[in-house]
Design a protein around this motif. Structure first.
Motif, PDB file in Angstrom:
ATOM      1  N   THR A 265      28.609   5.877  18.539  1.00 28.91           N
ATOM      2  CA  THR A 265      29.494   4.967  19.272  1.00 28.91           C
ATOM      3  C   THR A 265      30.906   5.538  19.240  1.00 28.91           C
ATOM      4  OG1 THR A 265      28.147   3.098  18.542  1.00 28.91           O
ATOM      5  CG2 THR A 265      30.306   2.585  19.481  1.00 28.91           C
ATOM      6  N   PRO A 266      31.382   6.116  20.348  1.00 26.47           N
ATOM      7  CA  PRO A 266      32.708   6.763  20.353  1.00 26.47           C
ATOM      8  C   PRO A 266      33.848   5.761  20.514  1.00 26.47           C
ATOM      9  CG  PRO A 266      31.675   7.020  22.490  1.00 26.47           C
ATOM     10  CD  PRO A 266      30.684   6.274  21.630  1.00 26.47           C
ATOM     11  N   ASP A 267      33.880   4.781  19.615  1.00 28.55           N
ATOM     12  CA  ASP A 267      34.951   3.786  19.657  1.00 28.55           C
ATOM     13  C   ASP A 267      36.295   4.464  19.362  1.00 28.55           C
ATOM     14  OD1 ASP A 267      36.750   1.648  18.304  1.00 28.55           O
ATOM     15  OD2 ASP A 267      35.181   0.476  19.271  1.00 28.55           O
ATOM     16  N   THR A 268      37.312   4.108  20.099  1.00 27.06           N
ATOM     17  CA  THR A 268      38.609   4.780  19.934  1.00 27.06           C
ATOM     18  C   THR A 268      39.258   4.475  18.596  1.00 27.06           C
ATOM     19  OG1 THR A 268      39.635   2.925  21.095  1.00 27.06           O
ATOM     20  CG2 THR A 268      39.100   4.871  22.411  1.00 27.06           C
ATOM     21  N   LEU A 269      38.969   3.302  18.024  1.00 28.04           N
ATOM     22  CA  LEU A 269      39.566   2.927  16.750  1.00 28.04           C
ATOM     23  C   LEU A 269      38.712   3.355  15.558  1.00 28.04           C
ATOM     24  CD1 LEU A 269      40.831  -0.679  17.588  1.00 28.04           C
ATOM     25  CD2 LEU A 269      42.161   1.438  17.506  1.00 28.04           C
ATOM     26  N   GLN A 270      37.413   3.264  15.717  1.00 28.32           N
ATOM     27  CA  GLN A 270      36.527   3.575  14.594  1.00 28.32           C
ATOM     28  C   GLN A 270      35.202   4.149  15.101  1.00 28.32           C
ATOM     29  OE1 GLN A 270      34.921   0.356  11.997  1.00 28.32           O
ATOM     30  NE2 GLN A 270      36.212   1.267  10.399  1.00 28.32           N
ATOM     31  N   PRO A 271      35.168   5.422  15.432  1.00 28.59           N
ATOM     32  CA  PRO A 271      33.904   6.043  15.871  1.00 28.59           C
ATOM     33  C   PRO A 271      32.827   5.884  14.793  1.00 28.59           C
ATOM     34  CG  PRO A 271      35.759   7.523  16.199  1.00 28.59           C
ATOM     35  CD  PRO A 271      36.264   6.383  15.380  1.00 28.59           C
ATOM     36  N   LYS A 272      31.594   5.623  15.240  1.00 30.00           N
ATOM     37  CA  LYS A 272      30.523   5.313  14.283  1.00 30.00           C
ATOM     38  C   LYS A 272      29.257   6.080  14.639  1.00 30.00           C
ATOM     39  CE  LYS A 272      28.684   1.200  14.489  1.00 30.00           C
ATOM     40  NZ  LYS A 272      28.521  -0.273  14.349  1.00 30.00           N
ATOM     41  N   LEU A 273      28.601   6.584  13.606  1.00 31.70           N
ATOM     42  CA  LEU A 273      27.345   7.311  13.768  1.00 31.70           C
ATOM     43  C   LEU A 273      26.269   6.613  12.945  1.00 31.70           C
ATOM     44  CD1 LEU A 273      25.855   9.963  14.758  1.00 31.70           C
ATOM     45  CD2 LEU A 273      26.474  10.938  12.539  1.00 31.70           C
TER      46      LEU A 273
END
Length: 327
Positions: A265-273
């Motif tokens: 999830t390439p969230d701008t605040l907190q990318p998550k794998l």
């Protein structure tokens, strides 16, 4: 201790309708069930689970293999073997709708050769424990689905068999009654030392109640292990990693090549794998890829997994038979 049920090398083949072809429903299924345990017998639709259950209950005969219940062959001495097992089938087919609650208990006890006088006190005890006392003179067709299910289990209890097999025991009942049924089954196994086999698509019930589970897929046993072991097996390999920065396209490509099941999830605040590892050594390969560009890691969490996810992973073949087979 000798198992109370032994299933050995069961085979069952059916002929297709209007065809000379046949389909194998059960292919060399073997397992044991022990006194006092709560066992989950699971499988997707068409996997061979229902055929296996019907063979245990003596409703159909296997083409090959045998089943013993308390040491008695359920083919050669069918009635004697089935005296040790009761079945609560899905759809409330175990009770008569035009009889009252008490009349159902008396009727089915009579089918087992017991007189009203002989079972009167036992019926009173069951009505109290199953919270059916206030409804004892109510016609069954006026009861809620949950109360009908509790009555069906009480009927099975009155038979005093060592084994009770339940098909979808919480299907169609409300949440509160569902928890009540779970507690009843837990107490039946503990207080009465009854063996309970549960077939259900409600994985929360399996996770909450069962000591061990057997999963059948494509006519074969693919898993035979304790529920806690299966949860632990998958939990330690499921991770959620959050980053301070985005992963590069190069990193993401390498990760997708190595771990095709990942979710980024390439969230701008907190990318998550989110990634599932097939074995514990893969975590080093994962961090090697992240280390290439010194990607700052904010948190690493082991993902909490429920039994429904475990079941789906096993059925989809995301874990090898040898990995989850219990000795």
């Amino acid at each position: 201790m000798k198992p109370i049920i032994e299933v050995s090398n069961l085979h069952k083949t059916y002929k297709k309708r209007k065809s000379t072809e046949s389909v194998t429903a059960v292919n060399n299924v073997s397992f044991t069930v022990h006194q006092g345990e709560i066992l989950g017998l699971l499988g997707p639709n068409g996997a061979g689970k229902s055929t296996t259950i019907k063979m245990i209950c003596g409703l159909i005969k296997p083409d090959e293999g045998n089943i013993t219940i308390k040491g008695i062959d359920n083919q050669n001495k069918r009635l004697k073997a089935l005296n040790h097992i009761s079945a609560v089938l899905e759809g409330n087919r175990n009770i008569y709708w035009r009889l009252t609650v008490r009349e159902n208990l008396e009727y089915f006890a009579g089918n087992r050769g017991k007189s009203r006088r002989e079972v009167a006190s036992k019926i009173d005890d069951l009505l109290e424990k199953f919270k059916l006392k206030e409804k004892e003179n109510e016609l069954v067709n006026r009861l809620s689905r949950g109360m009908q299910q509790k009555l069906a289990i009480a009927v099975a209890m009155l038979a005093e068999t060592e084994v009770i097999l339940l098909d979808e025991p919480t299907l169609g009942i409300d949440v509160e009654t569902g928890y009540e049924v779970r507690e009843l089954l837990r107490n039946i196994a503990k207080e009465y030392n009854r063996t309970i086999i549960i077939s259900s698509h409600d994985m929360d019930v399996i996770q909450d109640l069962c000591d061990r589970t057997i999963i059948i897929n494509n006519g074969k046993v693919v898993t035979n292990d304790r529920v806690e072991n299966l949860l632990r097996l998958f939990e330690v390999r499921s991770y959620t990693i959050t980053f301070e920065n985005q992963l590069s396209n190069k990193q993401l490509f390498q990760l997708q090549q190595k771990f095709p099941q990942l979710d980024y999830t390439p969230d701008t605040l907190q990318p998550k794998l989110e990634v599932n590892l097939s074995n514990s050594n893969e975590i080093y390969e994962l961090f090697d890829i992240l280390h290439q560009e010194q990607t700052p890691i904010e948190t690493i969490d082991r993902k909490t997994i429920n039994f429904e996810e475990v079941f789906l992973k096993i059925v989809k073949g995301e874990s090898s038979h040898e990995l989850v087979q219990s000795n």
